[in-house]
Design a protein around this motif. Structure first.
Motif, PDB file in Angstrom:
ATOM      1  N   ASP A 110      -5.347   8.745   2.366  1.00  0.00           N
ATOM      2  CA  ASP A 110      -5.536   7.388   2.953  1.00  0.00           C
ATOM      3  C   ASP A 110      -5.316   6.100   2.525  1.00  0.00           C
ATOM      4  OD1 ASP A 110      -6.230   9.287   5.256  1.00  0.00           O
ATOM      5  OD2 ASP A 110      -8.350   9.266   4.438  1.00  0.00           O
ATOM      6  N   THR A 111      -4.611   5.031   3.069  1.00  0.00           N
ATOM      7  CA  THR A 111      -4.621   4.050   2.391  1.00  0.00           C
ATOM      8  C   THR A 111      -5.250   3.050   3.099  1.00  0.00           C
ATOM      9  OG1 THR A 111      -2.494   3.539   3.223  1.00  0.00           O
ATOM     10  CG2 THR A 111      -2.425   4.710   1.143  1.00  0.00           C
ATOM     11  N   GLY A 112      -5.160   1.952   2.373  1.00  0.00           N
ATOM     12  CA  GLY A 112      -5.938   0.400   3.260  1.00  0.00           C
ATOM     13  C   GLY A 112      -5.149  -0.029   4.464  1.00  0.00           C
ATOM     14  N   GLN A 130       0.899  -1.118  -0.191  1.00  0.00           N
ATOM     15  CA  GLN A 130       0.103   0.006   0.200  1.00  0.00           C
ATOM     16  C   GLN A 130       0.959   1.292  -0.032  1.00  0.00           C
ATOM     17  OE1 GLN A 130      -3.603  -0.082   0.604  1.00  0.00           O
ATOM     18  NE2 GLN A 130      -3.697  -2.225   0.518  1.00  0.00           N
ATOM     19  N   ASN A 181      -4.050   1.622   6.858  1.00  0.00           N
ATOM     20  CA  ASN A 181      -4.748   2.547   7.986  1.00  0.00           C
ATOM     21  C   ASN A 181      -3.294   3.399   8.158  1.00  0.00           C
ATOM     22  OD1 ASN A 181      -7.033   1.697   8.490  1.00  0.00           O
ATOM     23  ND2 ASN A 181      -6.489   0.225  10.075  1.00  0.00           N
ATOM     24  N   LYS A 205      -3.994   2.616  -4.529  1.00  0.00           N
ATOM     25  CA  LYS A 205      -3.993   2.143  -3.313  1.00  0.00           C
ATOM     26  C   LYS A 205      -4.798   3.177  -2.290  1.00  0.00           C
ATOM     27  CE  LYS A 205      -2.358  -1.596  -4.024  1.00  0.00           C
ATOM     28  NZ  LYS A 205      -3.192  -2.868  -3.827  1.00  0.00           N
ATOM     29  N   VAL A 206      -5.190   4.384  -2.909  1.00  0.00           N
ATOM     30  CA  VAL A 206      -5.726   5.310  -2.153  1.00  0.00           C
ATOM     31  C   VAL A 206      -7.131   5.273  -1.970  1.00  0.00           C
ATOM     32  CG1 VAL A 206      -6.240   7.870  -2.271  1.00  0.00           C
ATOM     33  CG2 VAL A 206      -4.225   7.009  -3.342  1.00  0.00           C
ATOM     34  N   GLN A 207      -7.521   5.075  -0.888  1.00  0.00           N
ATOM     35  CA  GLN A 207      -9.121   4.803  -0.290  1.00  0.00           C
ATOM     36  C   GLN A 207      -9.692   6.175  -0.382  1.00  0.00           C
ATOM     37  OE1 GLN A 207     -10.266   1.657   0.374  1.00  0.00           O
ATOM     38  NE2 GLN A 207      -8.321   0.716  -0.526  1.00  0.00           N
ATOM     39  N   SER A 208      -9.201   7.346   0.384  1.00  0.00           N
ATOM     40  CA  SER A 208      -9.785   8.456   0.098  1.00  0.00           C
ATOM     41  C   SER A 208      -8.835   9.443   0.422  1.00  0.00           C
ATOM     42  CB  SER A 208     -11.031   8.534   1.562  1.00  0.00           C
ATOM     43  OG  SER A 208     -10.084   8.506   2.668  1.00  0.00           O
ATOM     44  N   VAL A 209      -9.353  10.583  -0.014  1.00  0.00           N
ATOM     45  CA  VAL A 209      -8.555  12.017  -0.096  1.00  0.00           C
ATOM     46  C   VAL A 209      -9.282  12.960   0.716  1.00  0.00           C
ATOM     47  CG1 VAL A 209      -7.076  13.351  -1.384  1.00  0.00           C
ATOM     48  CG2 VAL A 209      -8.116  11.280  -2.473  1.00  0.00           C
ATOM     49  N   ARG A 210      -8.378  13.479   1.683  1.00  0.00           N
ATOM     50  CA  ARG A 210      -8.942  14.763   2.564  1.00  0.00           C
ATOM     51  C   ARG A 210      -8.206  15.932   2.606  1.00  0.00           C
ATOM     52  NH1 ARG A 210      -8.418  13.014   8.008  1.00  0.00           N
ATOM     53  NH2 ARG A 210      -6.653  11.602   7.299  1.00  0.00           N
ATOM     54  N   LEU A 211      -8.903  16.934   2.770  1.00  0.00           N
ATOM     55  CA  LEU A 211      -7.989  18.356   2.782  1.00  0.00           C
ATOM     56  C   LEU A 211      -8.652  19.006   3.966  1.00  0.00           C
ATOM     57  CD1 LEU A 211      -8.085  21.082   0.031  1.00  0.00           C
ATOM     58  CD2 LEU A 211      -9.036  21.749   2.331  1.00  0.00           C
ATOM     59  N   SER A 257      -1.932   7.334   6.836  1.00  0.00           N
ATOM     60  CA  SER A 257      -2.375   8.289   5.908  1.00  0.00           C
ATOM     61  C   SER A 257      -0.984   8.961   5.333  1.00  0.00           C
ATOM     62  CB  SER A 257      -3.009   9.315   6.538  1.00  0.00           C
ATOM     63  OG  SER A 257      -4.156   8.614   6.687  1.00  0.00           O
TER      64      SER A 257
END
Lengths: 461, 170
Positions: A402-404, A276, A406, A379-385, A408
């Motif tokens: 965030d990757t799987g 990941q 756990n 592999k990116v699960q979500s992106v946050r700003l 970031s």
């Protein structure tokens, strides 16, 4: 526990041959009652001593005569009631005497398989098989299996997980390994010596107990603080040397092979496409020698070292094998945050860097101990700003990926406008990046892989 | 500071154009404000009575403190509620929130492992439900609170459907 009717129905459809663990296994559990007695003695020393003085030889013999068979029976029963079976798509483990536990582990969801041999197990010629599955806190393990059996089972599990037909799965055998890297003991020893934390804990272990002695004159306080400190110093120097001794990284069609250990040998396998995040860490004192350490994150796995120490070029070559199509970015190619980032984090802002290519997202941080993290887009699960009030004043923002596993990876203190575009673009890339990634069953072609349900392992208890 | 600052200016292609943001229904605002008024009102009353009876009426002025807090909280809750918004795009869900600490989350539908609709006793009384998205990364904090139950269920079904169509695993 599964309802008996269902279990029968499943059995009726496909006959599953269940196997037991190696007959040595009971010995491993046999000392549990002894541990209980020792635990009681430690917990309540006064009473234990009083009881001990009352003991005569006969009572001792009687106690032993009771205890040994009970321990043997307990060990035998746990061994007798532990079964495992490999089916077409699952590894099933049935265990437990009073509390039954059945774990069905889907093979294509396996993230890594480790064969480990503690020192005593090496003497007995047995090995432990550990499986990393997403979503479980503790590893499912089969302990112990015969050494050859463990290797054969690992090969079979990997072959089935790779998508070979079930009939041929146990004839495929071990995939050939091509060695990528081997750490010489000398380099490892030097690298341990050149690690700051080794000296830090050692200094603490040597300085703190005498000071405490001067302050309190109490042996117990000194022992209670000195022993853990010494333990930590030992673990970070000798312990690290012993576990990372003779570190070998190999490549096989089944994925990455990592073998290491002086006393306890461990053989880890990470199938393709499970990595990941890759981090390249460069401690301050290693910089002159041009050495780096490579760490990797696999979902559901705790072991994270890929290369304990290697020259930068060699390490980068290994990273290129682990993440196909990735070349590690040079220092120059990473873009720094704008100058006003210094108002948020003075000095250290200079170490931050970010680069995005069409295969990965990479950020760097750390002024003294440089660390570069690479995440493949797939592999990116979500992106946050995120943006705090002080950052907003300077029009800066952080972007987290965030990757799987756990973990970031954060691009810190980017220009707010740039961060907003990065957020959208990264979400788009992580969505499309998956299309080019290999299937879960890595020996099948993309089309026939099919979709597997969400969870890693299905359990009943 | 403005809550709805136009951060999202992606001028590339049709899809990246301004998404249609949906705010939260006023139910959550009502619930939070009511809870605030009830608790701080009780506190002010209790404090006022206690101080007034035990120490004299001058001391009872301290009961104004919770009232000031109430007024401040009233405004804060309103701003926080206004800052929450979400947008369903073709391939991902956007959630934006926070006034001082702004946070914006993008979750591609294909990465969703599980969609959860939860509703506590107080929320149920006010006819509210929250939708929570789980991906394989625990750091993904994608929760939309205070939705209408019907909307929450619609969102859940739509997200599950889209997630299934685009599922990608790990």
């Amino acid at each position: 526990m599964t309802a008996p009717g269902v279990e029968d129905a499943v059995r009726g459809r496909e006959p599953v041959t269940e196997r037991r663990l190696h007959p040595v296994t009971p010995l491993r559990r046999a000392w549990a009652p002894v541990a209980v007695v020792i635990g009681w003695a430690v917990h309540d020393p006064d009473q234990a001593q009083r009881q001990l003085t009352r003991l005569t030889t006969t009572t001792l013999l009687i106690a032993l005569a009771v205890l040994v068979p009970v321990a043997a029976l307990y060990g035998f029963m746990t061994w007798w009631f532990t079964h495992f079976a490999v089916t077409e798509s699952e590894l099933r483990i049935r265990t437990g005497l009073l509390f039954r536990r059945t774990a069905h582990i889907r093979l294509e969801r396996i993230q890594a398989i480790d064969v480990t041999q503690p020192l005593l197990a090496r003497v007995a010629g047995v090995a432990k098989l550990k499986l990393d599955v997403i979503g479980t806190d503790k590893k499912d393990e089969l302990a112990f299996l015969g050494e050859r059996e463990a290797r054969a089972l690992r090969a079979e599990l990997l072959a089935r997980a790779a998508g070979f037909a079930p009939e041929t799965a146990h004839e495929v055998g071990e995939a050939p390994v091509r060695e990528l890297l081997r750490t010489p003991p000398r380099d490892l020893a030097i690298s341990v010596v050149l690690t700051g934390s080794t000296w830090g804990t050692l200094a603490a272990a040597l300085v703190v107990p005498p000071l405490l002695w001067l302050a309190t004159h109490s042996v117990w306080t000194v022992l209670a603080t000195g022993l853990p400190l010494l333990g930590a110093a030992g673990a970070s120097s000798v312990g690290r040397f012993v576990t990372e001794y003779d570190w070998k990284v190999g490549e096989s069609p089944d994925g990455l092979r990592i073998d290491h250990g002086l006393l306890d040998r461990a053989h880890e396998t990470v199938p393709p496409g499970r990595v990941q995040t890759v981090r390249i860490v460069e401690p301050l004192l290693w910089r002159r020698r041009g050495w780096v350490r490579v760490e990797l994150d696999v979902a559901g796995s705790s072991n994270s070292v890929l290369v304990p120490v290697a020259p930068r070029a060699v390490a980068e070559a290994v990273v290129a094998r682990v993440l196909p199509g990735v070349t590690v970015p040079t220092r120059k190619s990473l873009s720094r945050p704008p100058h006003r980032a210094g108002r948020c984090i003075p000095l250290w802002w200079r170490a931050y860097g970010l680069t995005v290519t069409d295969t990965y997202f990479a950020t760097r941080h750390g002024l003294l101990r440089r660390s570069l993290a690479l995440v493949p887009h797939a592999k990116v699960q979500s992106v946050r700003l995120s943006q705090g009030p002080w950052q907003r004043l300077w029009h800066l923002a952080d972007v987290h990926v965030d990757t799987g596993a756990n973990k970031s990876v954060t691009a810190r203190l980017r220009d707010a406008q740039e961060a907003a575009t990065l957020l959208r673009a990264q979400a788009e890339r992580s969505r499309t990046g998956r299309r080019d990634a290999g299937p879960d069953r890595w020996m099948t072609s993309r089309g026939e892989s099919g979709r597997a349900p969400g969870g890693g392992g299905v359990r009943g208890g | 500071m403005e809550t709805g600052s136009p951060l999202n200016t992606g001028p590339t292609g049709n899809e990246a154009a301004e998404p249609t943001w949906i705010g939260l229904p006023p139910g959550l605002l009502r619930m939070r404000r009511l809870l605030l008024v009830v608790w701080l009102g009780l506190l002010a009353l209790g404090l006022g009575l206690l101080l007034g009876l035990l120490c004299g009426p001058g001391w009872a002025a301290f009961a104004l403190l919770p009232l000031a807090l109430l007024a401040w909280g009233w405004v804060l809750i309103g701003r926080n509620w206004r800052s929450w918004r979400y947008a369903e795009r073709a391939d991902d869900l956007l959630i934006s929130r926070g006034v001082l600490w702004r946070e914006e989350t993008v979750v591609p539908y294909g990465r969703m492992q599980l969609v959860e609709v939860t509703s506590g006793p107080v929320e149920r009384h006010f006819g509210l439900a929250s939708v929570q998205l789980h991906t394989a990364a625990a750091a993904t904090d994608a929760t939309i609170p205070g939705l209408d139950p019907a909307e929450a269920e619609r969102l859940r079904d739509r997200l599950t459907e889209l997630g299934e169509a685009r599922s990608a695993g790990l």
